[in-house]
Each structure stands twice: as C-alpha cells, then as structure tokens.
Design a protein around this motif. Structure first.
Motif, mmCIF file in Angstrom:
data_model
loop_
_atom_site.group_PDB
_atom_site.id
_atom_site.type_symbol
_atom_site.label_atom_id
_atom_site.label_comp_id
_atom_site.label_asym_id
_atom_site.label_seq_id
_atom_site.Cartn_x
_atom_site.Cartn_y
_atom_site.Cartn_z
ATOM 1 N N GLN A 24 0.771 -1.213 -0.240
ATOM 2 C CA GLN A 24 0.525 0.012 -0.157
ATOM 3 C C GLN A 24 0.505 1.283 0.068
ATOM 4 O O GLN A 24 1.531 1.351 0.989
ATOM 5 C CB GLN A 24 -0.560 -0.140 1.577
ATOM 6 N N ASP A 25 1.025 2.234 -1.502
ATOM 7 C CA ASP A 25 1.706 3.390 -1.231
ATOM 8 C C ASP A 25 1.395 4.576 -1.184
ATOM 9 O O ASP A 25 -0.021 4.652 -1.335
ATOM 10 C CB ASP A 25 2.727 2.457 -2.758
ATOM 11 N N ILE A 26 2.073 5.658 -0.402
ATOM 12 C CA ILE A 26 1.501 6.963 0.148
ATOM 13 C C ILE A 26 2.358 7.752 -0.593
ATOM 14 O O ILE A 26 3.579 7.725 -0.658
ATOM 15 C CB ILE A 26 0.976 7.139 1.177
ATOM 16 N N TYR A 27 1.086 8.692 -1.657
ATOM 17 C CA TYR A 27 2.617 9.359 -2.180
ATOM 18 C C TYR A 27 2.665 10.915 -2.007
ATOM 19 O O TYR A 27 1.593 11.285 -1.643
ATOM 20 C CB TYR A 27 2.376 9.481 -3.863
ATOM 21 N N PHE A 28 2.795 12.247 -1.627
ATOM 22 C CA PHE A 28 3.161 13.170 -1.678
ATOM 23 C C PHE A 28 4.102 14.078 -3.275
ATOM 24 O O PHE A 28 4.957 13.694 -3.274
ATOM 25 C CB PHE A 28 3.391 13.465 -0.376
ATOM 26 N N ASP A 50 2.874 32.301 2.547
ATOM 27 C CA ASP A 50 1.131 32.572 2.650
ATOM 28 C C ASP A 50 0.578 31.085 2.171
ATOM 29 O O ASP A 50 -0.708 30.953 2.481
ATOM 30 C CB ASP A 50 0.863 33.445 1.761
ATOM 31 N N GLY A 51 1.096 29.718 2.227
ATOM 32 C CA GLY A 51 0.514 28.437 1.973
ATOM 33 C C GLY A 51 0.608 27.629 0.772
ATOM 34 O O GLY A 51 1.306 28.648 -0.267
ATOM 35 N N GLY A 52 0.269 26.732 0.363
ATOM 36 C CA GLY A 52 0.622 25.719 -0.501
ATOM 37 C C GLY A 52 -0.185 24.732 -0.873
ATOM 38 O O GLY A 52 0.112 24.048 0.352
ATOM 39 N N TYR A 53 -0.114 24.007 -1.824
ATOM 40 C CA TYR A 53 -0.266 22.368 -1.730
ATOM 41 C C TYR A 53 -0.169 21.354 -2.623
ATOM 42 O O TYR A 53 1.011 21.884 -3.176
ATOM 43 C CB TYR A 53 -2.061 23.296 -2.709
ATOM 44 N N LEU A 54 -0.289 20.188 -2.045
ATOM 45 C CA LEU A 54 0.373 19.126 -2.258
ATOM 46 C C LEU A 54 -0.781 18.414 -2.747
ATOM 47 O O LEU A 54 -2.245 18.194 -1.719
ATOM 48 C CB LEU A 54 1.470 18.713 -2.094
ATOM 49 N N TYR A 55 -0.172 17.183 -3.940
ATOM 50 C CA TYR A 55 -1.901 15.804 -3.546
ATOM 51 C C TYR A 55 -1.671 15.043 -2.271
ATOM 52 O O TYR A 55 0.106 14.913 -2.618
ATOM 53 C CB TYR A 55 -1.527 15.121 -4.765
ATOM 54 N N VAL A 56 -2.275 13.959 -1.916
ATOM 55 C CA VAL A 56 -1.537 12.900 -0.998
ATOM 56 C C VAL A 56 -2.387 11.644 -2.442
ATOM 57 O O VAL A 56 -3.975 12.070 -2.167
ATOM 58 C CB VAL A 56 -2.035 12.962 0.143
ATOM 59 N N LEU A 57 -1.526 10.899 -2.770
ATOM 60 C CA LEU A 57 -1.912 9.681 -3.228
ATOM 61 C C LEU A 57 -1.958 8.481 -2.835
ATOM 62 O O LEU A 57 -0.650 8.591 -2.168
ATOM 63 C CB LEU A 57 -1.383 9.794 -4.819
ATOM 64 N N VAL A 58 -2.959 7.832 -2.656
ATOM 65 C CA VAL A 58 -3.092 6.242 -2.130
ATOM 66 C C VAL A 58 -2.811 5.260 -2.815
ATOM 67 O O VAL A 58 -4.589 5.486 -4.040
ATOM 68 C CB VAL A 58 -3.932 6.005 -0.545
ATOM 69 N N ARG A 59 -1.867 4.530 -3.545
ATOM 70 C CA ARG A 59 -2.244 3.779 -4.395
ATOM 71 C C ARG A 59 -2.395 1.719 -3.079
ATOM 72 O O ARG A 59 -1.956 1.524 -2.973
ATOM 73 C CB ARG A 59 -1.359 3.486 -5.758
ATOM 74 N N THR A 105 7.292 18.966 9.920
ATOM 75 C CA THR A 105 7.185 17.199 8.805
ATOM 76 C C THR A 105 5.660 16.459 9.583
ATOM 77 O O THR A 105 4.920 16.974 10.881
ATOM 78 C CB THR A 105 8.186 16.151 10.370
ATOM 79 N N TYR A 106 5.298 16.334 8.823
ATOM 80 C CA TYR A 106 4.419 15.513 8.263
ATOM 81 C C TYR A 106 3.414 14.427 8.186
ATOM 82 O O TYR A 106 5.292 13.760 7.870
ATOM 83 C CB TYR A 106 3.079 16.667 7.314
ATOM 84 N N LYS A 107 3.331 13.402 9.219
ATOM 85 C CA LYS A 107 2.788 11.916 8.978
ATOM 86 C C LYS A 107 1.599 11.915 9.297
ATOM 87 O O LYS A 107 0.680 12.642 9.652
ATOM 88 C CB LYS A 107 3.440 11.524 10.228
ATOM 89 N N PHE A 108 1.421 11.294 7.734
ATOM 90 C CA PHE A 108 -0.287 10.900 7.742
ATOM 91 C C PHE A 108 -0.948 9.805 7.968
ATOM 92 O O PHE A 108 -0.143 8.195 7.884
ATOM 93 C CB PHE A 108 -0.399 11.028 6.136
ATOM 94 N N SER A 120 1.123 4.208 5.967
ATOM 95 C CA SER A 120 1.030 6.198 6.153
ATOM 96 C C SER A 120 2.056 6.282 5.539
ATOM 97 O O SER A 120 3.149 5.535 5.507
ATOM 98 C CB SER A 120 1.762 6.299 7.767
ATOM 99 N N GLY A 121 3.329 7.690 5.933
ATOM 100 C CA GLY A 121 4.301 8.107 5.505
ATOM 101 C C GLY A 121 3.777 9.478 5.557
ATOM 102 O O GLY A 121 3.359 9.938 6.593
#
Length: 128
Positions: A24-28, A50-59, A105-108, A120-121
C-alpha cells in the motif's frame, strides 16, 4: 541428511514463503495523472509563506471497499487534523489535495471505514 534438508526447506518455506506481501503506497506529489500515478513525488517540498498545496495519493493492490477513508495528520508529532476522502468501494487508488500553511514534518495515517490503517507516510514542508 535428506530428512534434515526436507525439514530445513519446509521451515524456510513456512517462515518466508507463506506471508502474502501487499504494498500500500502513499505519495506526496505536485499532481496525479489520469491513471493514478504521481507527478513529481518527493519526501520534501517548499511552499510560499502564505501556504501551498500538494496531492496525497494512495495506491492499493486491492479495492478499498469503503465509501470514505480518513487521513489523520500529525505535524511535528502532534495531532493536526483529520481529512475525509470520499471513495468508491471498487477504487484501488485515490487522492486528496491538501493545503499546508506551516512548515514541519507531517505524518499521514490512512484509515479505512473499518478503522484499519492502510498505510502511512511522512513529508517535510519548508518555506521558499
């Protein structure tokens, strides 16, 4: 000697060969393509102050079998937020756009509708 080799082979098979390994993979990443693969994935990103976004992808190597999952997010070891992702039961991959405002450092943790952790990642966020 032959029985020892048979015993050794059987023991090795039981220890190593019977476990099914699923990945199970998680990607940022900066984006996700139409087939569910990450575009420009990394373990660290820089964002504007002032912030920015990413995608959290789960396969997954199997269908998620849930109508929604949760992303439990911790920043620098402390609970930060929980985000819900609507899914279809037959999906094997899904993504969520997450906006970051603080460095750290963000842990998901990806939690399914049965309260099981799918994967998790971690990703490091810093300012430009």
């Amino acid at each position: 000697m032959k029985s020892f080799l048979q015993f050794f082979s059987l023991t090795l098979f039981l220890l190593l060969g019977t476990g099914i390994s699923y990945s199970q993979d998680i990607y940022f990443c900066e984006d996700v393509d139409k087939d569910g693969y990450p575009i420009n994935d990394a373990a660290s990103f820089t964002i504007p102050e002032d912030g920015g976004y990413l995608y959290v992808l789960v396969r997954l190597p199997y269908e998620v079998d849930c109508r929604s999952i949760s992303l439990e997010i911790y920043r620098n070891g402390d609970y930060d937020n929980t985000v819900s992702v609507d899914t279809e039961k037959s999906w094997t991959w899904f993504w969520k756009q997450i906006t970051f405002y603080k460095r750290g450092t963000y842990k998901f943790y990806v939690i399914d509708c049965y309260d099981d952790e799918l994967t998790s990642g971690e990703v490091d966020i810093d300012y430009d």
